[in-house]
Design a protein around this motif. Structure first.
Motif, PDB file in Angstrom:
ATOM      1  N   GLY A   1      -9.705   2.027  -0.449  1.00 44.07           N
ATOM      2  CA  GLY A   1      -9.191   2.454  -1.985  1.00 44.07           C
ATOM      3  C   GLY A   1      -8.269   3.237  -2.067  1.00 44.07           C
ATOM      4  O   GLY A   1      -8.168   4.225  -0.953  1.00 44.07           O
ATOM      5  N   PRO A   2      -7.959   3.638  -3.122  1.00 45.22           N
ATOM      6  CA  PRO A   2      -6.956   5.299  -4.007  1.00 45.22           C
ATOM      7  C   PRO A   2      -7.670   6.400  -3.651  1.00 45.22           C
ATOM      8  O   PRO A   2      -7.366   7.387  -2.340  1.00 45.22           O
ATOM      9  CB  PRO A   2      -6.393   4.547  -4.856  1.00 45.22           C
ATOM     10  CG  PRO A   2      -7.696   4.043  -5.339  1.00 45.22           C
ATOM     11  CD  PRO A   2      -7.649   3.145  -4.073  1.00 45.22           C
ATOM     12  N   PHE A   3      -9.437   6.238  -3.445  1.00 48.38           N
ATOM     13  CA  PHE A   3      -9.741   7.731  -4.067  1.00 48.38           C
ATOM     14  C   PHE A   3     -11.159   7.356  -2.129  1.00 48.38           C
ATOM     15  O   PHE A   3      -9.937   9.227  -2.074  1.00 48.38           O
ATOM     16  CB  PHE A   3     -11.217   7.365  -4.525  1.00 48.38           C
ATOM     17  CG  PHE A   3     -11.000   7.129  -6.128  1.00 48.38           C
ATOM     18  CD1 PHE A   3     -10.420   8.368  -6.002  1.00 48.38           C
ATOM     19  CD2 PHE A   3     -10.912   6.034  -7.001  1.00 48.38           C
ATOM     20  CE1 PHE A   3     -10.022   8.543  -7.820  1.00 48.38           C
ATOM     21  CE2 PHE A   3     -11.119   5.803  -8.431  1.00 48.38           C
ATOM     22  CZ  PHE A   3     -10.354   7.285  -8.587  1.00 48.38           C
ATOM     23  N   GLU A   4     -10.834   6.606  -1.281  1.00 49.87           N
ATOM     24  CA  GLU A   4     -10.627   7.179   0.211  1.00 49.87           C
ATOM     25  C   GLU A   4      -9.543   7.784   0.879  1.00 49.87           C
ATOM     26  O   GLU A   4      -9.647   8.555   1.846  1.00 49.87           O
ATOM     27  CB  GLU A   4     -11.553   5.383   0.781  1.00 49.87           C
ATOM     28  CG  GLU A   4     -12.355   6.055   2.284  1.00 49.87           C
ATOM     29  CD  GLU A   4     -12.282   4.534   3.016  1.00 49.87           C
ATOM     30  OE1 GLU A   4     -13.453   5.096   3.163  1.00 49.87           O
ATOM     31  OE2 GLU A   4     -12.845   3.848   2.105  1.00 49.87           O
ATOM     32  N   THR A   5      -8.338   7.071   0.431  1.00 51.43           N
ATOM     33  CA  THR A   5      -7.135   7.442   0.649  1.00 51.43           C
ATOM     34  C   THR A   5      -7.290   8.471   0.945  1.00 51.43           C
ATOM     35  O   THR A   5      -6.794   9.196   1.545  1.00 51.43           O
ATOM     36  CB  THR A   5      -5.895   6.103   0.321  1.00 51.43           C
ATOM     37  OG1 THR A   5      -6.613   4.915   0.374  1.00 51.43           O
ATOM     38  CG2 THR A   5      -4.515   6.276   0.936  1.00 51.43           C
ATOM     39  N   ILE A   6      -7.068   9.367  -0.262  1.00 47.77           N
ATOM     40  CA  ILE A   6      -6.517  10.294  -0.326  1.00 47.77           C
ATOM     41  C   ILE A   6      -8.126  11.729   0.017  1.00 47.77           C
ATOM     42  O   ILE A   6      -7.477  12.766   0.360  1.00 47.77           O
ATOM     43  CB  ILE A   6      -6.676  10.929  -1.964  1.00 47.77           C
ATOM     44  CG1 ILE A   6      -7.961  11.138  -2.671  1.00 47.77           C
ATOM     45  CG2 ILE A   6      -4.954  10.282  -2.600  1.00 47.77           C
ATOM     46  CD1 ILE A   6      -7.895  11.289  -4.411  1.00 47.77           C
ATOM     47  N   GLU A   7      -9.167  11.050   0.059  1.00 43.99           N
ATOM     48  CA  GLU A   7     -10.198  12.172   0.028  1.00 43.99           C
ATOM     49  C   GLU A   7      -9.948  12.110   1.807  1.00 43.99           C
ATOM     50  O   GLU A   7     -10.492  13.331   2.275  1.00 43.99           O
ATOM     51  CB  GLU A   7     -11.245  10.649   0.547  1.00 43.99           C
ATOM     52  CG  GLU A   7     -12.579  12.058   0.970  1.00 43.99           C
ATOM     53  CD  GLU A   7     -14.288  10.854   1.291  1.00 43.99           C
ATOM     54  OE1 GLU A   7     -14.540  11.800   0.693  1.00 43.99           O
ATOM     55  OE2 GLU A   7     -14.128  10.142   1.288  1.00 43.99           O
ATOM     56  N   LEU A   8      -9.500  10.960   2.595  1.00 41.39           N
ATOM     57  CA  LEU A   8      -9.106  11.103   4.283  1.00 41.39           C
ATOM     58  C   LEU A   8      -7.994  12.495   4.299  1.00 41.39           C
ATOM     59  O   LEU A   8      -7.041  12.276   5.129  1.00 41.39           O
ATOM     60  CB  LEU A   8      -8.986   9.769   5.045  1.00 41.39           C
ATOM     61  CG  LEU A   8     -10.614   9.474   4.694  1.00 41.39           C
ATOM     62  CD1 LEU A   8     -10.656   7.835   5.771  1.00 41.39           C
ATOM     63  CD2 LEU A   8     -11.810   9.887   5.290  1.00 41.39           C
ATOM     64  N   ASN A   9      -7.260  12.504   3.546  1.00 36.67           N
ATOM     65  CA  ASN A   9      -5.984  13.043   3.761  1.00 36.67           C
ATOM     66  C   ASN A   9      -5.402  14.749   3.224  1.00 36.67           C
ATOM     67  O   ASN A   9      -4.762  14.689   4.001  1.00 36.67           O
ATOM     68  CB  ASN A   9      -3.704  12.412   2.257  1.00 36.67           C
ATOM     69  CG  ASN A   9      -4.170  10.788   2.921  1.00 36.67           C
ATOM     70  OD1 ASN A   9      -4.011  10.631   3.636  1.00 36.67           O
ATOM     71  ND2 ASN A   9      -3.504  10.477   2.029  1.00 36.67           N
ATOM     72  N   ALA A  10      -6.953  14.657   3.275  1.00 38.27           N
ATOM     73  CA  ALA A  10      -7.179  16.492   3.045  1.00 38.27           C
ATOM     74  C   ALA A  10      -8.344  17.151   3.392  1.00 38.27           C
ATOM     75  O   ALA A  10      -9.092  16.293   3.752  1.00 38.27           O
ATOM     76  CB  ALA A  10      -6.843  16.704   1.494  1.00 38.27           C
ATOM     77  N   PRO A  11      -8.244  17.731   4.404  1.00 40.81           N
ATOM     78  CA  PRO A  11      -9.449  18.384   5.531  1.00 40.81           C
ATOM     79  C   PRO A  11     -10.444  18.465   4.489  1.00 40.81           C
ATOM     80  O   PRO A  11     -11.776  18.053   4.436  1.00 40.81           O
ATOM     81  CB  PRO A  11      -8.987  19.669   5.442  1.00 40.81           C
ATOM     82  CG  PRO A  11      -7.592  19.793   5.755  1.00 40.81           C
ATOM     83  CD  PRO A  11      -7.059  18.492   4.503  1.00 40.81           C
ATOM     84  N   GLY A  12     -10.631  19.190   2.587  1.00 36.09           N
ATOM     85  CA  GLY A  12     -11.841  18.909   2.469  1.00 36.09           C
ATOM     86  C   GLY A  12     -12.085  17.602   1.107  1.00 36.09           C
ATOM     87  O   GLY A  12     -12.918  18.410  -0.060  1.00 36.09           O
ATOM     88  N   GLY A  13     -11.440  16.754   1.214  1.00 34.83           N
ATOM     89  CA  GLY A  13     -11.415  15.233   0.481  1.00 34.83           C
ATOM     90  C   GLY A  13     -10.928  15.817  -0.359  1.00 34.83           C
ATOM     91  O   GLY A  13      -9.233  15.948  -1.091  1.00 34.83           O
ATOM     92  N   ILE A  14     -11.579  14.412  -1.531  1.00 36.41           N
ATOM     93  CA  ILE A  14     -10.557  14.618  -3.029  1.00 36.41           C
ATOM     94  C   ILE A  14     -10.597  15.646  -3.595  1.00 36.41           C
ATOM     95  O   ILE A  14      -9.167  15.651  -4.058  1.00 36.41           O
ATOM     96  CB  ILE A  14     -11.232  13.454  -3.839  1.00 36.41           C
ATOM     97  CG1 ILE A  14     -11.078  12.398  -3.453  1.00 36.41           C
ATOM     98  CG2 ILE A  14     -10.323  13.572  -5.307  1.00 36.41           C
ATOM     99  CD1 ILE A  14     -12.352  11.387  -3.734  1.00 36.41           C
TER     100      ILE A  14
END
Length: 161
Positions: free
Chosen positions: A68-81
């Motif tokens: 989902g969108p939250f897991e997607t952005i969590e994995l798109n930055a080294p420090g998560g959401i």
């Protein structure tokens, strides 16, 4: 609710708990927000309908097929959401400052979209194709959820000379 949730899960559905009543279904509300921005981007000449669809099917849609969108952005930055929001807050706040207005679905916006859209020649055949692809994806995701894909060998890595 737990009994109903168990029944739906047993028949292959993915039930979610709605904590409070709102108009419409969660899926439809998310789709409406995405469609409003898609209509706006096309009607303002930013991108064609076909290229917008490519952006979804070859980009965001690939990720959203299994997270989902939250897991997607969590994995798109080294420090998560929190890191993602800190990095992109300025951009992320642009859209709410200029929210999609009802006129994004105006007759004029629709005409702009349709002027560039090529309707599907055989919509019924395309629906059958879509339903088959969704069923195949569901089988794939079910295998992943059972852990079967975790035991599969990793795909070969591309080597660079």
């Amino acid at each position: 609710m737990e009994r109903a949730r168990a029944i739906y899960a047993r028949v292959g559905q993915a039930p979610v708990i709605i904590r409070r009543e709102v108009d419409g279904f969660v899926l439809n509300r998310l789709q409406a927000a995405l469609l409003a921005e898609a209509f706006r981007l096309v009607s303002e000449g930013v991108v064609s309908p076909a290229d917008l669809d490519v952006t979804m099917t070859r980009g965001l849609g690939l990720r959203w097929a299994f997270m989902g969108p939250f897991e997607t952005i969590e994995l798109n930055a080294p420090g998560g959401i929190p890191d993602y929001v800190a990095r992109f807050r300025g951009f992320l706040e642009l859209i709410p400052r200029d929210p999609a207005r009802p006129e994004v679905f105006s007759d004029e916006a629709l005409a702009t979209v349709m002027a560039e859209w090529t309707p599907t020649a055989d919509a019924e055949a395309k629906m059958r194709w879509r339903d088959g692809r969704l069923a195949a994806l569901r089988v794939h995701l079910d295998a992943r959820d059972r852990g079967a894909l975790d035991r599969a060998p990793a795909p070969p890595q591309a080597s660079t000379p």
